[in-house]
Each structure stands twice: as structure tokens, then as C-alpha cells.
Design a protein around this motif. Structure first.
Motif, PDB file in Angstrom:
ATOM      1  N   LEU A   6       0.828  -1.196   0.000  1.00 28.45           N
ATOM      2  CA  LEU A   6       0.000   0.000   0.000  1.00 28.45           C
ATOM      3  C   LEU A   6       0.869   1.255   0.000  1.00 28.45           C
ATOM      4  CD1 LEU A   6      -2.610   1.601   0.282  1.00 28.45           C
ATOM      5  CD2 LEU A   6      -2.548   1.133   2.747  1.00 28.45           C
ATOM      6  N   LEU A   7       1.876   1.284   0.879  1.00 24.63           N
ATOM      7  CA  LEU A   7       2.749   2.455   0.933  1.00 24.63           C
ATOM      8  C   LEU A   7       3.503   2.634  -0.371  1.00 24.63           C
ATOM      9  CD1 LEU A   7       4.201   2.272   4.554  1.00 24.63           C
ATOM     10  CD2 LEU A   7       2.499   3.865   3.662  1.00 24.63           C
ATOM     11  N   ALA A   8       3.966   1.551  -0.967  1.00 25.74           N
ATOM     12  CA  ALA A   8       4.675   1.664  -2.241  1.00 25.74           C
ATOM     13  C   ALA A   8       3.773   2.275  -3.314  1.00 25.74           C
ATOM     14  CB  ALA A   8       5.178   0.292  -2.680  1.00 25.74           C
ATOM     15  N   GLU A   9       2.493   1.869  -3.289  1.00 21.69           N
ATOM     16  CA  GLU A   9       1.543   2.426  -4.254  1.00 21.69           C
ATOM     17  C   GLU A   9       1.353   3.924  -4.023  1.00 21.69           C
ATOM     18  OE1 GLU A   9      -1.569   1.835  -7.313  1.00 21.69           O
ATOM     19  OE2 GLU A   9       0.092   0.590  -6.602  1.00 21.69           O
ATOM     20  N   LEU A  10       1.160   4.306  -2.781  1.00 25.86           N
ATOM     21  CA  LEU A  10       0.923   5.716  -2.469  1.00 25.86           C
ATOM     22  C   LEU A  10       2.166   6.569  -2.726  1.00 25.86           C
ATOM     23  CD1 LEU A  10      -1.106   5.383   0.872  1.00 25.86           C
ATOM     24  CD2 LEU A  10      -1.986   6.025  -1.382  1.00 25.86           C
ATOM     25  N   ARG A  11       3.329   6.011  -2.437  1.00 23.83           N
ATOM     26  CA  ARG A  11       4.569   6.769  -2.633  1.00 23.83           C
ATOM     27  C   ARG A  11       4.925   6.919  -4.104  1.00 23.83           C
ATOM     28  NH1 ARG A  11       7.300   3.606   2.507  1.00 23.83           N
ATOM     29  NH2 ARG A  11       6.606   5.117   4.086  1.00 23.83           N
TER      30      ARG A  11
END
Length: 516
Positions: free
Chosen positions: A272-277
């Protein structure tokens, strides 16, 4: 601190050398600071690493430092944000944000001899947890520093989704409050080099900044660094966001980004964080704007995302912690402006068309804790009491008056009453000056006191809330800024040339200082 000729300019911080520039600058500076010492400004100082790449939606990390001497003549970038909803009141701002380098602060210090140890004010801007920047000329601290003989610091912190998206399992937990705590720790560790006394730090702010200042002063991890608190127009009627509500808001936000279903779910936080970043920050801002529009209701002032109860730095509401004695011996100066809510309601055509029933609905929904007590309809009683006092006022004006009470003034009064009962009385004010030449629509609206704290009238061209300031505005700025500055310096807003201001008491005639 190194003396350079008449001015000291080069300072060594924990992360490297910085070079400041003389101040104050700008029209009208002489009026506010006549006879005061010159000031040196250090702008755009990073207090944490840039929250980009792997640090987006992560707690603030220490800055890596720099070699050589960093030029601190100009402010750093603001935090990414959309235009403020109060532009029609304060005036527009030209976008100057950049995610890279946005966690920065600014220092203004009177040019004292090396070794000086002056009181310090760390001041946090407002903006509904969604907009603002400590580097804007609205909050230039040169005049206040010179007027009061204090070191003034302003700081940026992450806003909107970047600061308050609630994904605690992924480490995104009240990041805006975490940034403010990091700025406070930077000030404590570095301010002596700028002539400040780390043992005499006042944390202050306006609106969302006041809320954050009180939160820092009562939170177990930071309260030991805070000597005093200045709280201007804090939204005390806004309880911290409930964790379940914040999680629902986060899910809606991710849905607008097209993220859910792909990477959400237990054990997939890193994905999820990789997607948002990996998303452009503009997409995050756009999704936040759409979320705000979807949730906008007439008369509602709460943003979609703001500090969450139980998250970092906020075990309970800051005003609740203060009521329980968490401020300890820290002194408090707190106040409001007379017509807070006109800034949010005066230009809303939907609110202007409200009937009595519409106002009662808003009062019951937006302030249920205030108006549902003892099994009676307190909303109707309050509305009818106001209507008797102002028989010619339309329903929208009565809502504005009631909301000013439940969102701002009543909470400030309760906090002051608790401090008086605890034996450390607060100093309470109300700011009443409205715009010269105005039609009375705004009155003394939310943010109207800011130009008078900092003496920055020239930074508000054509601002409806300010109007056309004349000589009386300079006098009011010296009185208001002088009193708040004296409080930072000594713990009392009294001093030479200032009106006598007694602390608040719980008796039949509590003391409130009126300005303007």
C-alpha cells in the motif's frame, strides 16, 4: 553564535552552518519596532529530512545535514496543499509548495551579543490542518522579535492527507503532529546558537496551530520542553477524530485514488505504501479536494482529515488533558476573536438562505455534545435566547453567533476556568477589531488578529478581514503584539506601556482583556 561586524549572521546548528540576513524588512517595520534592536532572519532551515520517496507517509527523520554554509536568506517551500478555503477572507496566496524540502522552519532573533539567552516562541500556523506555511510573509517574525526582545520561530508541518491520513498499521499516524514535535525538539536542541534559551520555550499558534500547541504542551513526550502556551482561536469544539471514522475516511480517500482492492488488507501495508509513494503528489491533493467536496455540509468546518484520538501525541483531546492537569505549571494565554465563524459562513449562499429549522439541524448535528444535555433541546433554547437578544438578525447570523461560541469561545473559557481552579490562572483575551471601511459582514473574523500579532499589514494587500489599516492599527499592533510578546518573555502580558491585564478568575466578573 558568531559575531560578524555589526551583525551576527553565521550560526552552527547540529546539521551544519547557516547564514542569516538582517531584518526586519518591508513597509511599516519602523513603526512596530522603533528603538528596538535589529533582527537577523534565518529562513528555510530544514528540521527534518524531506518527506519524499520512502519517507512519504512516514514519521519525520533527522535531516542528513549539509557541507559548507547554507544560505538562509529565503523561506523554504510550503508543504503541498490546495488553496485555502479562507482566501476570500485573508487574501489569495501564490502556490509555493514543494514536497522536497518542505519540513523547514524560520528563526528571527534580535542581534544581541554572543551568549545571549532570550525567551523563544515557536509559533504554528493555522489553516484547518489543510493549508498554510510558516514561511509566508503573513507570519514574518521580525517585528515581533524586535518589539518583544524574543526569538521567534515558525515551522511547516504536513497537511491534509500527507499529514493526517490514518493508516496506523502502515506507520501513518498523526504525521502532522509528529512533524510539530520534531520541530519543537529541533528548537530545543539548536536555539541556543541563535541566542535563544531552550529552557524558556513558549509554543503558540492560531486555529489549528493553537490546537497543536496545546497538544504539544500536554503530551507526555513533549510537555517537558514547553514552558508556556499561547493559543489563538483554537477550534476547541472540534473533538479529535474518532479512529473508526478516520479509518473510514482513509478508505474513501484510497477509493478516490483507485487503490483499494489492489493492495489493501492485513499484511499488505508495504504494498500500500509503495503504491501511495509512487503517485504524483498532485493526485493526492486532487483526491483530498474531492473528498472535502463530497463531505462538505453547510455550516460544517471540520476538514476531512485532522488529528486522531489515540494516535501519536493525542491520547485524549488536548483540552481534556489540560482540564486534567496535564499542563502542570505551564502558563497559558488564550483567546478568540469576536466573530470567529463569519470567516466560514458569511459567504456561503446556502447558509444565508437558512431557516430556523435549518439552523437547529446544524446545531444538533455539528455540536451534539453542546446542545443535548439533560434530555432538553438545548439547541432550540440557545437559538431562541439569541433571537431575543438580536430580534432583527436572520437565522444565518444567529448560527454564526452560536457556532462562534461552541467551536471557539466556550472551549477557551472552559480551559481558562480549569487553569484558574488548578491554581495557575490563564490570561484570556478577545480581539474585536474589524476591517476599516467594511460593511460589517465579517466583523472581527477568524484570523483577524494575525496582522496585529506580527505587525505584517503590508503582507495583506486588499485583505477583506484587514481593510485599510490606519495609525490606530499600528497602536493596536504594539498593544497586542507587545502583550503576547511580554507573556512569552516573562509569563505575564504586563509591562511598560501595556494596559494592566489580570489573570482569569472563576468569580462573578472574570477578567478578559479586549483588544480593538
Amino acid at each position: 553564535m558568531a559575531a560578524v561586524g555589526e551583525w551576527w549572521r553565521t550560526v552552527e546548528t547540529e546539521r551544519g552552518l547557516v547564514c542569516g540576513v538582517p531584518g526586519p524588512a518591508g513597509d511599516g517595520a519602523e513603526t512596530a519596532t522603533a528603538g528596538a534592536p535589529p533582527v537577523v532572519a534565518f529562513r528555510g532551515l530544514p528540521y527534518a529530512a524531506s518527506p519524499v520517496g520512502g519517507l512519504r507517509f512516514a514519521p519525520p527523520r533527522p535531516h542528513e545535514g549539509w557541507s559548507g554554509v547554507k544560505d538562509a536568506a529565503r523561506p523554504g517551500p510550503a508543504v503541498p496543499q490546495s488553496p485555502s478555503r479562507l482566501e476570500r477572507v485573508m487574501g489569495p496566496r501564490t502556490p509555493d509548495w514543494n514536497e522536497d524540502g518542505c519540513l523547514n522552519l524560520n528563526v528571527w532573533s534580535p542581534a544581541e551579543e554572543p551568549g545571549a539567552a532570550l525567551p523563544v516562541l515557536l509559533w504554528l500556523h493555522g489553516g484547518g490542518f489543510s493549508s498554510g506555511s510558516g514561511g509566508w510573509d503573513w507570519y514574518d517574525g521580525a517585528r515581533l522579535a524586535a518589539l518583544a526582545g524574543i526569538v521567534v520561530v515558525t515551522a511547516n508541518y504536513r497537511l491534509g492527507a500527507l499529514g493526517y491520513l490514518h493508516l496506523p498499521e502502515a506507520g501513518a499516524d498523526n504525521l502532522g503532529l509528529r512533524d510539530q514535535a520534531a520541530a519543537l525538539r529541533w528548537v530545543h536542541a539548536n536555539i541556543a546558537a541563535f541566542g535563544g534559551d531552550p529552557a524558556r520555550i513558549t509554543v503558540g499558534g492560531q486555529s489549528a496551530g493553537a490546537y497543536a500547541a496545546l497538544a504539544l504542551a500536554v503530551a507526555p513526550r513533549t510537555r517537558g520542553l514547553v514552558r508556556r502556551v499561547v493559543a489563538q482561536s483554537g477550534p476547541w469544539g472540534l473533538p479529535p477524530q474518532d479512529p473508526a471514522d478516520a479509518a473510514e475516511t482513509a478508505a474513501d480517500f484510497l477509493g478516490l485514488l483507485g487503490v483499494p482492492g489492489k493492495v489493501t488488507g492485513p499484511g499488505r501495508e508495504d504494498e500500500l505504501l509503495a503504491e501511495l509513494r509512487g503517485l504524483p503528489v498532485e493526485r493526492l491533493l486532487d483526491a483530498y479536494d474531492r473528498l472535502a467536496a463530497d463531505r462538505a455540509l453547510p455550516g460544517r468546518v471540520a476538514p476531512p482529515m485532522y488529528p486522531v484520538r489515540g494516535g501519536y501525541g493525542l491520547p485524549v483531546a488536548p483540552q481534556e488533558a489540560a482540564a486534567g492537569g496535564a499542563l502542570g505549571s505551564a502558563r497559558l494565554l488564550i483567546g478568540t476573536v469576536r466573530d470567529e465563524m463569519t470567516a466560514f459562513l458569511a459567504f456561503d449562499e446556502r447558509v444565508r438562505a437558512f431557516t430556523r429549522d435549518d439552523v437547529l439541524r446544524v446545531m444538533r448535528e455539528a455540536a451534539a455534545g453542546e446542545f443535548r444535555t439533560g434530555g432538553t433541546d438545548e439547541a432550540a433554547r440557545t437559538y431562541d435566547d439569541l433571537a431575543r437578544l438580536r430580534p432583527d438578525a436572520p437565522p444565518a447570523a444567529l448560527l454564526t453567533e452560536a457556532a462562534t461560541g461552541w467551536m471557539f469561545r466556550d472551549g477557551a473559557t472552559r480551559i481558562a476556568e480549569h487553569r484558574a481552579a488548578q491554581g495557575t490562572p490563564a490570561y484570556v483575551y478577545r480581539f474585536d477589531r474589524g476591517p476599516d471601511g467594511g460593511d460589517g459582514t465579517l466583523g472581527a473574523t477568524h484570523c483577524a488578529d494575525l496582522p496585529f500579532l506580527f505587525g505584517t499589514f503590508d503582507a495583506y494587500p486588499d485583505s477583506p478581514m484587514l481593510g485599510r489599516p490606519g495609525p490606530e492599527a499600528d497602536r493596536l499592533a504594539r498593544a497586542f503584539g507587545g502583550a503576547l510578546g511580554a507573556f512569552v518573555a516573562t509569563g505575564s502580558p504586563n509591562g511598560p506601556g501595556l494596559a494592566e491585564w489580570r489573570p482569569y478568575s472563576c468569580g462573578p466578573a472574570p477578567e478578559v482583556m479586549y483588544f480593538g
